[in-house]
Design a protein around this motif. Structure first.
Motif, mmCIF file in Angstrom:
data_model
loop_
_atom_site.group_PDB
_atom_site.id
_atom_site.type_symbol
_atom_site.label_atom_id
_atom_site.label_comp_id
_atom_site.label_asym_id
_atom_site.label_seq_id
_atom_site.Cartn_x
_atom_site.Cartn_y
_atom_site.Cartn_z
ATOM 1 N N ARG A 153 -1.595 1.068 -21.080
ATOM 2 C CA ARG A 153 -2.938 0.507 -21.103
ATOM 3 C C ARG A 153 -3.589 0.554 -19.731
ATOM 4 N NH1 ARG A 153 -2.340 -4.985 -24.854
ATOM 5 N NH2 ARG A 153 -1.840 -3.906 -26.811
ATOM 6 N N ALA A 154 -2.802 0.341 -18.690
ATOM 7 C CA ALA A 154 -3.352 0.365 -17.331
ATOM 8 C C ALA A 154 -3.920 1.738 -17.004
ATOM 9 C CB ALA A 154 -2.272 -0.025 -16.320
ATOM 10 N N ALA A 155 -3.171 2.793 -17.303
ATOM 11 C CA ALA A 155 -3.643 4.152 -17.033
ATOM 12 C C ALA A 155 -4.885 4.472 -17.858
ATOM 13 C CB ALA A 155 -2.545 5.162 -17.329
ATOM 14 N N ALA A 156 -4.889 4.036 -19.129
ATOM 15 C CA ALA A 156 -6.047 4.296 -19.983
ATOM 16 C C ALA A 156 -7.286 3.565 -19.473
ATOM 17 C CB ALA A 156 -5.738 3.876 -21.419
ATOM 18 N N ALA A 157 -7.114 2.291 -19.102
ATOM 19 C CA ALA A 157 -8.260 1.500 -18.632
ATOM 20 C C ALA A 157 -8.826 2.063 -17.337
ATOM 21 C CB ALA A 157 -7.837 0.045 -18.443
ATOM 22 N N LEU A 158 -7.957 2.421 -16.405
ATOM 23 C CA LEU A 158 -8.421 2.987 -15.139
ATOM 24 C C LEU A 158 -9.102 4.338 -15.359
ATOM 25 C CD1 LEU A 158 -5.432 2.088 -12.785
ATOM 26 C CD2 LEU A 158 -7.729 1.106 -12.736
ATOM 27 N N SER A 159 -8.564 5.140 -16.247
ATOM 28 C CA SER A 159 -9.157 6.447 -16.537
ATOM 29 C C SER A 159 -10.561 6.293 -17.119
ATOM 30 C CB SER A 159 -8.278 7.241 -17.495
ATOM 31 O OG SER A 159 -6.999 7.472 -16.933
ATOM 32 N N LEU A 160 -10.734 5.349 -18.021
ATOM 33 C CA LEU A 160 -12.049 5.128 -18.622
ATOM 34 C C LEU A 160 -13.030 4.535 -17.615
ATOM 35 C CD1 LEU A 160 -11.037 3.842 -22.165
ATOM 36 C CD2 LEU A 160 -11.822 6.130 -21.499
ATOM 37 N N LEU A 161 -12.535 3.722 -16.684
ATOM 38 C CA LEU A 161 -13.402 3.213 -15.622
ATOM 39 C C LEU A 161 -13.885 4.358 -14.739
ATOM 40 C CD1 LEU A 161 -14.718 0.943 -14.028
ATOM 41 C CD2 LEU A 161 -12.526 0.563 -12.866
ATOM 42 N N ILE A 162 -12.986 5.281 -14.412
ATOM 43 C CA ILE A 162 -13.368 6.458 -13.632
ATOM 44 C C ILE A 162 -14.408 7.273 -14.388
ATOM 45 C CG2 ILE A 162 -12.504 8.673 -12.780
ATOM 46 C CD1 ILE A 162 -9.849 7.173 -12.192
ATOM 47 N N VAL A 163 -14.213 7.436 -15.690
ATOM 48 C CA VAL A 163 -15.172 8.172 -16.517
ATOM 49 C C VAL A 163 -16.556 7.514 -16.454
ATOM 50 C CG1 VAL A 163 -15.801 8.620 -18.915
ATOM 51 C CG2 VAL A 163 -13.547 9.270 -18.080
#
Length: 200
Positions: free
Chosen positions: A8-18
């Motif tokens: 979840r951490a990687a997914a959340a950070l990736s979507l924030l970058i997006v």
């Protein structure tokens, strides 16, 4: 999760970058203002032509044009691919997870260029945030087992701040791992499995 799905951490950070990249790239393509190209004489006596309009108005014309091209690539390809990679990697697709890691490297490289090469503009801090978050998201995506045993990304920082200096003085990382049990009891923070620090 032990089934290979993206944390979840990687997914959340990736979507924030997006989200940051989407706003920044949209501004690069759509921002107006300014009177158009203008020329100036540099201190070396050379004539340089600047964009004079849009987000990159204070950049040389060729840099402004290149910036808009990469903004279009980011909006048209990198962002949709990243969203798809996050969704599929959360379902357990290893190939999509590898694709996501490659896209995070793209965001890091691209916005590092924006942060250090283009003239200062209102989205400078968004560029810096993307550069800072991309390797963190990459780390959580790459070292999956470590990410799965940390309940919150800040737990690692909190642990080091509370225990790092005493542990280093009294015997290094072996004592740091042993002291991880104090996260919950002494300081009231979320617990972290001490085995997570063995992956570092």
């Amino acid at each position: 999760m032990r089934d290979g799905r993206l944390s979840r951490a990687a997914a959340a950070l990736s979507l924030l970058i997006v989200a940051l990249a989407a706003v920044s790239a949209s501004a690069g393509l759509l921002a107006g203002g300014g009177d158009g190209p203008f020329s100036m004489t540099t201190p070396r006596g050379e004539t340089a032509t600047y964009a004079g309009s849009g987000l990159y108005r204070f950049d040389p014309l060729v840099v402004s044009q290149e910036g808009r091209i990469w903004d279009a690539v980011t909006l048209g390809f990198a962002i949709p691919l990243t969203i798809a990679a996050v969704v599929l990697a959360r379902r357990g697709s290893l190939r999509r997870r590898l694709l996501l890691l490659g896209l995070l490297a793209y965001f890091f490289y691209m916005y590092f260029q924006y942060a250090v090469m283009v003239a200062l503009n209102p989205f400078f801090f968004a560029y810096v945030a993307i550069v800072a978050l991309s390797p963190v998201a990459f780390g959580f995506g790459r070292f999956q087992g470590f990410a799965e045993r940390v309940h919150h990304p800040l737990d690692v920082v909190r642990h080091v701040l509370h225990h790092g200096a005493p542990a280093c003085r009294s015997g290094g990382f072996a004592n740091l791992r042993q002291s991880s049990g104090g996260l919950q009891g002494e300081h009231g923070l979320a617990s972290v499995d001490h085995r997570a620090f063995g992956d570092l």
